[in-house]
Design a protein around this motif. Structure first.
Motif, PDB file in Angstrom:
ATOM      1  N   TYR A 151     -11.873   9.063   1.313  1.00  0.00           N
ATOM      2  CA  TYR A 151     -11.588  10.493   1.238  1.00  0.00           C
ATOM      3  C   TYR A 151     -12.321  11.221   2.354  1.00  0.00           C
ATOM      4  N   TYR A 152     -11.685  12.300   2.868  1.00  0.00           N
ATOM      5  CA  TYR A 152     -12.371  13.154   3.832  1.00  0.00           C
ATOM      6  C   TYR A 152     -13.540  13.861   3.156  1.00  0.00           C
ATOM      7  N   ILE A 153     -14.620  14.028   3.892  1.00  0.00           N
ATOM      8  CA  ILE A 153     -15.781  14.728   3.346  1.00  0.00           C
ATOM      9  C   ILE A 153     -15.465  16.199   3.114  1.00  0.00           C
ATOM     10  N   GLU A 154     -14.887  16.850   4.121  1.00  0.00           N
ATOM     11  CA  GLU A 154     -14.649  18.289   4.032  1.00  0.00           C
ATOM     12  C   GLU A 154     -13.496  18.630   3.092  1.00  0.00           C
ATOM     13  N   LYS A 155     -12.363  17.942   3.259  1.00  0.00           N
ATOM     14  CA  LYS A 155     -11.154  18.305   2.517  1.00  0.00           C
ATOM     15  C   LYS A 155     -11.127  17.729   1.106  1.00  0.00           C
ATOM     16  N   GLU A 156     -11.877  16.664   0.880  1.00  0.00           N
ATOM     17  CA  GLU A 156     -11.873  15.961  -0.404  1.00  0.00           C
ATOM     18  C   GLU A 156     -10.457  15.547  -0.810  1.00  0.00           C
ATOM     19  N   VAL A 157      -9.700  15.057   0.169  1.00  0.00           N
ATOM     20  CA  VAL A 157      -8.381  14.485  -0.093  1.00  0.00           C
ATOM     21  C   VAL A 157      -8.361  13.088   0.512  1.00  0.00           C
ATOM     22  N   ALA A 158      -7.506  12.241  -0.034  1.00  0.00           N
ATOM     23  CA  ALA A 158      -7.433  10.858   0.432  1.00  0.00           C
ATOM     24  C   ALA A 158      -6.905  10.787   1.861  1.00  0.00           C
ATOM     25  N   ILE A 159      -7.395   9.800   2.591  1.00  0.00           N
ATOM     26  CA  ILE A 159      -6.916   9.555   3.950  1.00  0.00           C
ATOM     27  C   ILE A 159      -5.670   8.691   3.887  1.00  0.00           C
ATOM     28  N   GLY A 160      -4.603   9.131   4.557  1.00  0.00           N
ATOM     29  CA  GLY A 160      -3.369   8.355   4.588  1.00  0.00           C
ATOM     30  C   GLY A 160      -2.630   8.386   3.262  1.00  0.00           C
ATOM     31  N   THR A 161      -1.788   7.394   3.052  1.00  0.00           N
ATOM     32  CA  THR A 161      -0.987   7.281   1.825  1.00  0.00           C
ATOM     33  C   THR A 161      -1.310   5.962   1.129  1.00  0.00           C
ATOM     34  N   THR A 162      -0.805   5.821  -0.083  1.00  0.00           N
ATOM     35  CA  THR A 162      -1.118   4.605  -0.833  1.00  0.00           C
ATOM     36  C   THR A 162       0.028   4.253  -1.769  1.00  0.00           C
ATOM     37  N   PHE A 163      -0.107   3.114  -2.431  1.00  0.00           N
ATOM     38  CA  PHE A 163       0.933   2.632  -3.336  1.00  0.00           C
ATOM     39  C   PHE A 163       0.910   3.416  -4.646  1.00  0.00           C
ATOM     40  N   SER A 164       1.949   3.294  -5.424  1.00  0.00           N
ATOM     41  CA  SER A 164       2.011   3.944  -6.733  1.00  0.00           C
ATOM     42  C   SER A 164       2.721   3.012  -7.712  1.00  0.00           C
ATOM     43  N   GLY A 165       2.629   3.344  -8.991  1.00  0.00           N
ATOM     44  CA  GLY A 165       3.350   2.588 -10.010  1.00  0.00           C
ATOM     45  C   GLY A 165       2.564   1.481 -10.668  1.00  0.00           C
ATOM     46  N   CYS A 166       1.335   1.209 -10.182  1.00  0.00           N
ATOM     47  CA  CYS A 166       0.506   0.182 -10.810  1.00  0.00           C
ATOM     48  C   CYS A 166      -0.947   0.489 -10.491  1.00  0.00           C
ATOM     49  N   ASN A 167      -1.865  -0.140 -11.233  1.00  0.00           N
ATOM     50  CA  ASN A 167      -3.292   0.135 -11.052  1.00  0.00           C
ATOM     51  C   ASN A 167      -3.894  -0.599  -9.865  1.00  0.00           C
ATOM     52  N   VAL A 168      -3.457  -1.840  -9.646  1.00  0.00           N
ATOM     53  CA  VAL A 168      -3.949  -2.624  -8.521  1.00  0.00           C
ATOM     54  C   VAL A 168      -2.768  -3.310  -7.845  1.00  0.00           C
ATOM     55  N   LEU A 169      -2.992  -3.685  -6.594  1.00  0.00           N
ATOM     56  CA  LEU A 169      -1.950  -4.361  -5.827  1.00  0.00           C
ATOM     57  C   LEU A 169      -2.603  -5.474  -5.020  1.00  0.00           C
ATOM     58  N   ASP A 170      -2.164  -6.711  -5.233  1.00  0.00           N
ATOM     59  CA  ASP A 170      -2.732  -7.873  -4.549  1.00  0.00           C
ATOM     60  C   ASP A 170      -1.824  -8.276  -3.390  1.00  0.00           C
ATOM     61  N   ILE A 171      -2.201  -7.877  -2.183  1.00  0.00           N
ATOM     62  CA  ILE A 171      -1.395  -8.164  -0.996  1.00  0.00           C
ATOM     63  C   ILE A 171      -2.313  -8.428   0.191  1.00  0.00           C
ATOM     64  N   THR A 172      -1.748  -8.983   1.257  1.00  0.00           N
ATOM     65  CA  THR A 172      -2.487  -9.091   2.514  1.00  0.00           C
ATOM     66  C   THR A 172      -2.366  -7.767   3.264  1.00  0.00           C
ATOM     67  N   THR A 173      -3.244  -7.552   4.218  1.00  0.00           N
ATOM     68  CA  THR A 173      -3.183  -6.305   4.986  1.00  0.00           C
ATOM     69  C   THR A 173      -1.946  -6.236   5.872  1.00  0.00           C
ATOM     70  N   LEU A 174      -1.329  -7.368   6.169  1.00  0.00           N
ATOM     71  CA  LEU A 174      -0.089  -7.349   6.946  1.00  0.00           C
ATOM     72  C   LEU A 174       1.087  -6.813   6.135  1.00  0.00           C
ATOM     73  N   GLU A 175       0.914  -6.672   4.814  1.00  0.00           N
ATOM     74  CA  GLU A 175       1.962  -6.153   3.945  1.00  0.00           C
ATOM     75  C   GLU A 175       1.770  -4.680   3.596  1.00  0.00           C
ATOM     76  N   ARG A 176       0.790  -4.046   4.191  1.00  0.00           N
ATOM     77  CA  ARG A 176       0.476  -2.661   3.837  1.00  0.00           C
ATOM     78  C   ARG A 176       1.664  -1.717   3.988  1.00  0.00           C
ATOM     79  N   ALA A 177       2.353  -1.793   5.105  1.00  0.00           N
ATOM     80  CA  ALA A 177       3.445  -0.853   5.371  1.00  0.00           C
ATOM     81  C   ALA A 177       4.539  -0.945   4.303  1.00  0.00           C
ATOM     82  N   LYS A 178       4.794  -2.150   3.812  1.00  0.00           N
ATOM     83  CA  LYS A 178       5.819  -2.361   2.793  1.00  0.00           C
ATOM     84  C   LYS A 178       5.538  -1.561   1.524  1.00  0.00           C
ATOM     85  N   TYR A 179       4.256  -1.302   1.263  1.00  0.00           N
ATOM     86  CA  TYR A 179       3.860  -0.608   0.034  1.00  0.00           C
ATOM     87  C   TYR A 179       3.318   0.800   0.309  1.00  0.00           C
ATOM     88  N   ASN A 180       3.651   1.340   1.494  1.00  0.00           N
ATOM     89  CA  ASN A 180       3.300   2.716   1.835  1.00  0.00           C
ATOM     90  C   ASN A 180       1.787   2.937   1.918  1.00  0.00           C
TER      91      ASN A 180
END
Length: 306
Positions: free
Chosen positions: A126-155
């Motif tokens: 999270y940004y210190i000043e804005k207190e919002v998350a950096i970038g985007t992330t996955f949704s629909g589940c609590n955890v996601l087990d993937i390699t970093t090369l699969e990041r784009a596929k899951y937003n």
């Protein structure tokens, strides 16, 4: 020991006390703090020595080396780390008080019989000043087990907070090129991913960060251009690991050429990019044609608007 909190630092005497305060407030205290001073000329050593004298809750190790870049500092830190997990926390940044407890919980949630499949766990920054998350992330589940090369596929975009098994990280050191002082962390994350090792991604806030005007992130492409071999390693790996398509490859190679055309001969540029001169010139032609088309189409749009 569960965690090595590793901090590479260069002339950050003014920000280190904030990070130290956040470590003192951690609800989970099974960690060491390992600082590698990358040739600072400010009062970093004095500040850390004062902290070492005052702090008895967790061990603090301070190493000073000549200025060689963050990636060399990480390699050095890995040789001295005692924690099971290696967590890079930059000197500009700090941790929320539940950060290590959350990381510990997420690492323990990986079944013991599957731990060999993982490089570690990865939470949100999270940004210190804005207190919002950096970038985007996955949704629909609590955890996601993937390699970093699969990041784009899951937003999953933007900087995240990787915590890596120390023994895994030691198998993938950063390349150290004589005369160059920067290497993007993507080089190592992609190599770990290409080996098939996953991260357990989750969306909790475990890291607060600031992008200072004199920090690495703000220096942009000039930083890459000042370290041409390291930059070319990143581009070639992206191609080899199928992280990019052909057109994206032409964009990266064209950008590399534009920034380095006055520094390196075309033959050396092609060699760095693992391309024949013919193929490189073809890729340059594609991008120049695309740029011309965008310019002409832009003119036509302006005429239509008028």
């Amino acid at each position: 020991m569960k965690f090595t909190i590793f901090t590479p630092s260069y002339n950050r005497a003014h920000t280190l006390p904030r990070l130290f305060d956040s470590l003192k407030k951690q609800m989970f205290q099974d960690f060491e703090w390992l600082i590698v001073d990358d040739g600072s000329t400010d009062e970093t050593q004095k500040i850390i020595e004062e902290i070492q004298r005052s702090e008895k809750t967790f061990p603090i190790t301070y190493l000073k080396t000549e200025n060689g870049g963050k990636h060399r500092a990480i390699n050095l830190g890995l040789r001295h780390a005692k924690g099971t997990l290696f967590f890079i926390v930059d000197s500009d940044d700090y941790l929320p008080e539940n950060s290590l407890g959350t990381m510990d919980h997420m690492e323990k949630s990986i079944p013991p019989e599957r731990k060999h499949e993982f490089a570690g766990v990865c939470g949100q920054r999270y940004y210190i000043e804005k207190e919002v998350a950096i970038g985007t992330t996955f949704s629909g589940c609590n955890v996601l087990d993937i390699t970093t090369l699969e990041r784009a596929k899951y937003n999953i975009t933007g900087d995240k907070s990787e915590v890596v098994y120390t023994e895994v990280f030691r198998k993938f050191p950063f390349p150290e090129i004589p005369g160059e002082k920067f290497c993007t962390e993507n080089v190592v994350w992609d190599r770990i991913a290409h080996a098939g090792l996953k991260f357990r991604f989750f969306n909790a806030d475990v890291y607060r960060c600031d992008y200072l005007n004199d920090g690495l992130t703000k220096k942009g492409l000039k930083l890459y251009a000042d370290n041409p071999v390291q930059w070319s390693i990143d581009i070639c790996q992206a191609r080899e690991f199928k992280k990019i398509n052909f057109y994206e490859d032409t964009v990266l190679c064209f950008t590399y050429c534009i920034w380095l055309k006055n520094k390196l001969p075309i033959q050396e540029i092609a060699k760095n990019l693992h391309l024949s001169i013919f193929r490189l010139r073809f890729m340059i032609l594609i991008q120049r044609t695309a740029n011309l088309a965008r310019y002409v189409l832009g003119k036509e749009v302006l005429k239509a608007d008028n």
